[in-house]
Design an enzyme around this catalytic site. Structure first.
Site, PDB file in Angstrom:
ATOM      1  N   HIS A   1     -20.297 -34.780 -47.597  1.00  0.00           N
ATOM      2  CA  HIS A   1     -20.284 -36.111 -46.632  1.00  0.00           C
ATOM      3  C   HIS A   1     -20.786 -36.300 -45.768  1.00  0.00           C
ATOM      4  O   HIS A   1     -21.955 -35.220 -44.752  1.00  0.00           O
ATOM      5  CB  HIS A   1     -18.421 -35.416 -45.929  1.00  0.00           C
ATOM      6  CG  HIS A   1     -17.534 -35.567 -46.850  1.00  0.00           C
ATOM      7  ND1 HIS A   1     -16.461 -34.579 -46.681  1.00  0.00           N
ATOM      8  CD2 HIS A   1     -17.535 -34.720 -48.367  1.00  0.00           C
ATOM      9  CE1 HIS A   1     -15.653 -34.759 -47.292  1.00  0.00           C
ATOM     10  NE2 HIS A   1     -16.795 -34.543 -49.158  1.00  0.00           N
TER      11      HIS A   1
ATOM     12  N   TYR B   1      -9.435 -35.814 -38.844  1.00  0.00           N
ATOM     13  CA  TYR B   1      -8.846 -34.674 -37.689  1.00  0.00           C
ATOM     14  C   TYR B   1      -7.728 -35.406 -36.812  1.00  0.00           C
ATOM     15  O   TYR B   1      -8.483 -36.822 -36.535  1.00  0.00           O
ATOM     16  CB  TYR B   1      -9.841 -34.620 -36.826  1.00  0.00           C
ATOM     17  CG  TYR B   1     -11.092 -33.442 -37.802  1.00  0.00           C
ATOM     18  CD1 TYR B   1     -10.740 -31.721 -37.431  1.00  0.00           C
ATOM     19  CD2 TYR B   1     -11.512 -33.222 -38.256  1.00  0.00           C
ATOM     20  CE1 TYR B   1     -11.716 -31.466 -37.572  1.00  0.00           C
ATOM     21  CE2 TYR B   1     -12.901 -32.366 -39.441  1.00  0.00           C
ATOM     22  CZ  TYR B   1     -12.679 -31.673 -39.384  1.00  0.00           C
ATOM     23  OH  TYR B   1     -13.620 -31.267 -39.584  1.00  0.00           O
TER      24      TYR B   1
ATOM     25  N   PRO C   1     -10.721 -22.150 -36.142  1.00  0.00           N
ATOM     26  CA  PRO C   1     -11.863 -23.352 -37.194  1.00  0.00           C
ATOM     27  C   PRO C   1     -11.572 -24.993 -37.625  1.00  0.00           C
ATOM     28  O   PRO C   1     -12.534 -24.677 -37.954  1.00  0.00           O
ATOM     29  CB  PRO C   1     -10.311 -22.515 -38.360  1.00  0.00           C
ATOM     30  CG  PRO C   1      -9.294 -22.677 -37.503  1.00  0.00           C
ATOM     31  CD  PRO C   1      -9.738 -22.008 -36.374  1.00  0.00           C
TER      32      PRO C   1
ATOM     33  N   LYS D   1     -17.210 -23.210 -38.163  1.00  0.00           N
ATOM     34  CA  LYS D   1     -18.457 -23.055 -37.604  1.00  0.00           C
ATOM     35  C   LYS D   1     -18.862 -21.447 -38.438  1.00  0.00           C
ATOM     36  O   LYS D   1     -19.720 -21.267 -37.949  1.00  0.00           O
ATOM     37  CB  LYS D   1     -18.697 -22.821 -36.254  1.00  0.00           C
ATOM     38  CG  LYS D   1     -18.642 -23.881 -35.819  1.00  0.00           C
ATOM     39  CD  LYS D   1     -20.605 -24.773 -35.881  1.00  0.00           C
ATOM     40  CE  LYS D   1     -20.326 -26.545 -35.878  1.00  0.00           C
ATOM     41  NZ  LYS D   1     -20.936 -26.696 -37.204  1.00  0.00           N
TER      42      LYS D   1
HETATM   43  C1  FAD Z   1      -8.277 -20.812 -43.075  1.00  0.00           C
HETATM   44  C2  FAD Z   1     -10.067 -20.733 -42.649  1.00  0.00           C
HETATM   45  C3  FAD Z   1     -10.829 -21.549 -42.191  1.00  0.00           C
HETATM   46  C4  FAD Z   1     -11.648 -21.452 -42.083  1.00  0.00           C
HETATM   47  N1  FAD Z   1     -12.659 -22.717 -42.103  1.00  0.00           N
HETATM   48  C5  FAD Z   1     -14.027 -22.698 -42.155  1.00  0.00           C
HETATM   49  C6  FAD Z   1     -14.968 -23.663 -42.007  1.00  0.00           C
HETATM   50  O1  FAD Z   1     -14.978 -24.937 -43.052  1.00  0.00           O
HETATM   51  N2  FAD Z   1     -16.157 -23.178 -41.901  1.00  0.00           N
HETATM   52  C7  FAD Z   1     -16.728 -22.252 -41.740  1.00  0.00           C
HETATM   53  O2  FAD Z   1     -17.924 -22.245 -41.282  1.00  0.00           O
HETATM   54  N3  FAD Z   1     -15.687 -21.054 -41.458  1.00  0.00           N
HETATM   55  C8  FAD Z   1     -14.366 -21.189 -41.796  1.00  0.00           C
HETATM   56  N4  FAD Z   1     -13.631 -20.188 -41.586  1.00  0.00           N
HETATM   57  C9  FAD Z   1     -14.573 -18.746 -40.961  1.00  0.00           C
HETATM   58  C10 FAD Z   1     -15.077 -17.691 -42.483  1.00  0.00           C
HETATM   59  O3  FAD Z   1     -14.081 -18.042 -43.660  1.00  0.00           O
HETATM   60  C11 FAD Z   1     -15.516 -16.676 -41.200  1.00  0.00           C
HETATM   61  O4  FAD Z   1     -16.199 -17.184 -40.122  1.00  0.00           O
HETATM   62  C12 FAD Z   1     -16.581 -16.001 -42.463  1.00  0.00           C
HETATM   63  O5  FAD Z   1     -15.960 -15.519 -43.691  1.00  0.00           O
HETATM   64  C13 FAD Z   1     -17.178 -14.506 -41.861  1.00  0.00           C
HETATM   65  O6  FAD Z   1     -18.266 -14.397 -42.358  1.00  0.00           O
HETATM   66  P1  FAD Z   1     -18.884 -12.674 -42.777  1.00  0.00           P
HETATM   67  O7  FAD Z   1     -18.982 -12.351 -43.897  1.00  0.00           O
HETATM   68  O8  FAD Z   1     -18.934 -12.516 -41.332  1.00  0.00           O
HETATM   69  O9  FAD Z   1     -17.503 -11.889 -42.134  1.00  0.00           O
HETATM   70  P2  FAD Z   1     -15.775 -11.844 -43.732  1.00  0.00           P
HETATM   71  O10 FAD Z   1     -15.817 -12.644 -44.665  1.00  0.00           O
HETATM   72  O11 FAD Z   1     -14.888 -11.284 -43.054  1.00  0.00           O
HETATM   73  O12 FAD Z   1     -16.688 -10.646 -44.552  1.00  0.00           O
HETATM   74  C14 FAD Z   1     -16.655  -9.314 -44.180  1.00  0.00           C
HETATM   75  C15 FAD Z   1     -16.429  -8.820 -45.313  1.00  0.00           C
HETATM   76  O13 FAD Z   1     -16.050  -6.930 -44.717  1.00  0.00           O
HETATM   77  C16 FAD Z   1     -15.816  -5.825 -45.535  1.00  0.00           C
HETATM   78  N5  FAD Z   1     -15.260  -4.564 -44.798  1.00  0.00           N
HETATM   79  C17 FAD Z   1     -14.710  -4.551 -43.188  1.00  0.00           C
HETATM   80  N6  FAD Z   1     -14.249  -3.612 -43.155  1.00  0.00           N
HETATM   81  C18 FAD Z   1     -14.590  -3.034 -43.619  1.00  0.00           C
HETATM   82  C19 FAD Z   1     -15.287  -1.577 -44.398  1.00  0.00           C
HETATM   83  N7  FAD Z   1     -14.755  -0.600 -43.233  1.00  0.00           N
HETATM   84  N8  FAD Z   1     -15.556  -1.049 -44.834  1.00  0.00           N
HETATM   85  C20 FAD Z   1     -16.613  -1.471 -45.384  1.00  0.00           C
HETATM   86  N9  FAD Z   1     -16.816  -3.487 -46.471  1.00  0.00           N
HETATM   87  C21 FAD Z   1     -15.938  -3.775 -44.563  1.00  0.00           C
HETATM   88  C22 FAD Z   1     -14.242  -6.634 -45.494  1.00  0.00           C
HETATM   89  O14 FAD Z   1     -13.108  -6.612 -46.944  1.00  0.00           O
HETATM   90  C23 FAD Z   1     -14.632  -8.368 -46.082  1.00  0.00           C
HETATM   91  O15 FAD Z   1     -15.575  -8.812 -47.568  1.00  0.00           O
HETATM   92  C24 FAD Z   1     -12.709 -20.237 -41.480  1.00  0.00           C
HETATM   93  C25 FAD Z   1     -12.040 -19.054 -41.837  1.00  0.00           C
HETATM   94  C26 FAD Z   1     -10.497 -19.633 -41.898  1.00  0.00           C
HETATM   95  C27 FAD Z   1      -9.168 -17.679 -42.072  1.00  0.00           C
END
Ligand code: FAD
Length: 402
Positions: free
Chosen positions: A72, A201, A293, A297
């Site tokens: 986009h 939006y 959200p 970010k």
């Molecule tokens: C509805 C929604 C819409 C969103 N839209 C956007 C968007 O458009 N753009 C954007 O950038 N972000 C968006 N986000 C946010 C984005 O999804 C998260 O910020 C992202 O998943 C963060 O990645 P991460 O790897 O830090 O954490 P996570 O994706 O939470 O991954 C963490 C991993 O660690 C694992 N874990 C947890 N505890 C343990 C443990 N004790 N032992 C071993 N493993 C463990 C979990 O199972 C998971 O797989 C959105 C979120 C939601 C809920």
């Protein structure tokens, strides 16, 4: 078992980090609480900013995104029944965003891991961190009923908001900033036609709405709701009535509807943990910070955090230098605060607030008018939406950063 970098969590942060390290010849072990099917099937983020697009291409996992993602050049802000186009590409010097769902990114990263001949240890339980202020930090966990220990040079805490890594940083040096919003988002996936060529939006007296997309036949839309509301109160008819009301335009346009195949309500919060490092532990992504959200970010911040972490770890193994590692928290937090600011700004700009008097509502509508018509306003939105660059230099005068 021993590895160079023990990674807790196979979300975007953990998997991107593993691939960045692999390309530098650095070994890692990934421990994940959930199953492979679960992490590859959970619907979350959808918008990848230019910085994340560049990182995925750089680490060799951008091919499917480039083929199947929807790039986009802009988006629309709607208020008073009128739509204004924000030309992100024009006002950010040629940058874009892509709609490519988070679970597809996860599938691509898991495949890359296997193609590297490396494994991911799924379904681990009782993960705990030990000796993180020594040169041999350890992760203990349980797998198939057996207690295991992983000795590492470094631990990367990529385990999301509820994981154990952040808690392993002593409370005395951890400053947490938490801001709860009184609003939540009701998100749906529906089998319907796209609302438009780019995201919409919408600010409306009855509440915010976002018309987003996944594929030509699957759409992702959101409504501002009470975060404590029960999803059972939201029939499909009620959702479509509300989405239609909040997004219809003065010239009679209405959102295309269709069967809803999933729906749920999330609470919005802004959270930052200062510091993001302690001893040989470095935390990244949602483990260190979360955003509402509205600015899209979360995943994008996770990707840039681990880019900084991988550079620091690589530098350490190559030359013994620890400049970037020592400043990991400072470098990341400078960008994190800016993304938090933008997400907070977008949330206040776009959401209805029942406590506003007519003056405050007038100011909100005037801000929307200003930011969508002034060149300075358009540039501010565009450069933040497509992702600010990582600032590597020292930020001496920024007292806010530890
Ligand atoms: C509805 C929604 C819409 C969103 N839209 C956007 C968007 O458009 N753009 C954007 O950038 N972000 C968006 N986000 C946010 C984005 O999804 C998260 O910020 C992202 O998943 C963060 O990645 P991460 O790897 O830090 O954490 P996570 O994706 O939470 O991954 C963490 C991993 O660690 C694992 N874990 C947890 N505890 C343990 C443990 N004790 N032992 C071993 N493993 C463990 C979990 O199972 C998971 O797989 C959105 C979120 C939601 C809920």
């Amino acid at each position: 078992m021993r590895t160079q970098v023990g990674i807790i969590g196979a979300g975007p942060a953990g998997l991107i980090l593993a691939q960045l390290l692999h390309l530098q010849g650095i070994d890692s072990v990934i421990l994940e609480r959930k199953s492979k099917d679960k992490i590859e099937g959970t619907v979350k983020a959808g918008i990848l900013e230019q910085t994340t697009i560049d990182i995925l291409r750089e680490i060799g996992v951008g091919d499917r995104m480039d083929r199947e993602g929807h790039f986009h050049n802009g988006n629309y802000f709607q208020f008073n029944g009128q739509r204004r186009h924000i030309d992100l590409k024009k006002y950010s010097g040629g940058k874009q965003v892509v709609v490519y769902p988070q679970h597809e990114v996860i599938i691509d990263l898991v495949n890359a891991r296997y193609n590297n001949g490396k494994d991911i240890i799924f379904d681990v339980e009782n993960v705990t961190l030990h000796d993180i202020d020594t040169e041999n930090p350890k992760i203990r966990y349980c797998k198939n009923g057996m207690d295991e220990e992983l000795v590492c040079d470094f631990i990367a805490g990529c385990d999301g908001y509820h994981g154990p890594s952040r808690q392993a940083i002593p409370e005395s040096i951890r400053k947490e900033h938490l801001h709860m919003y009184k609003d939540g988002w009701l998100g749906i996936l529906s089998d319907s036609a796209p609302a438009a060529d780019e995201l919409i939006y919408a600010n409306h007296d009855q509440g915010f709405a976002l018309l987003s997309t996944r594929t030509p036949i699957l759409q992702r839309h959101y409504l501002q709701v009470d975060p404590h509301d029960d999803i059972a109160n939201w029939s499909d008819d009620r959702i479509w009535t509300e989405l239609t009301e909040r997004t219809k335009t003065n010239d009679g346009w209405q959102v295309p509807d269709g069967p809803i195949n999933s729906k749920g309500i999330i609470q919005m919060r802004s959270f930052i943990c200062e510091t993001m490092q302690y001893g040989r532990l470095f935390i990244a992504g949602d483990a260190a910070h979360t955003v509402p959200p509205t600015g899209a970010k979360g995943l994008n911040l996770a990707a840039t955090d681990v880019k900084v972490m991988a550079k620091g770890i690589t530098e350490y193994y190559r030359s013994g230098e620890s400049d970037v590692l020592d400043r990991y928290s400072e470098i990341c937090l400078r960008r994190v605060w800016k993304a938090e600011r933008f997400s907070h700004f977008m949330t206040h700009l776009l959401h209805a607030n029942s406590s506003y008097d007519s003056f405050q509502r007038g100011i909100q509508l005037t801000e929307l008018d200003y930011y969508t018509s002034s060149e300075a306003g358009l540039r501010m939105i565009a450069e933040n939406y497509v992702g600010l660059p990582i600032e590597w230099e020292k930020a001496e005068n920024l007292k806010i950063l530890k």
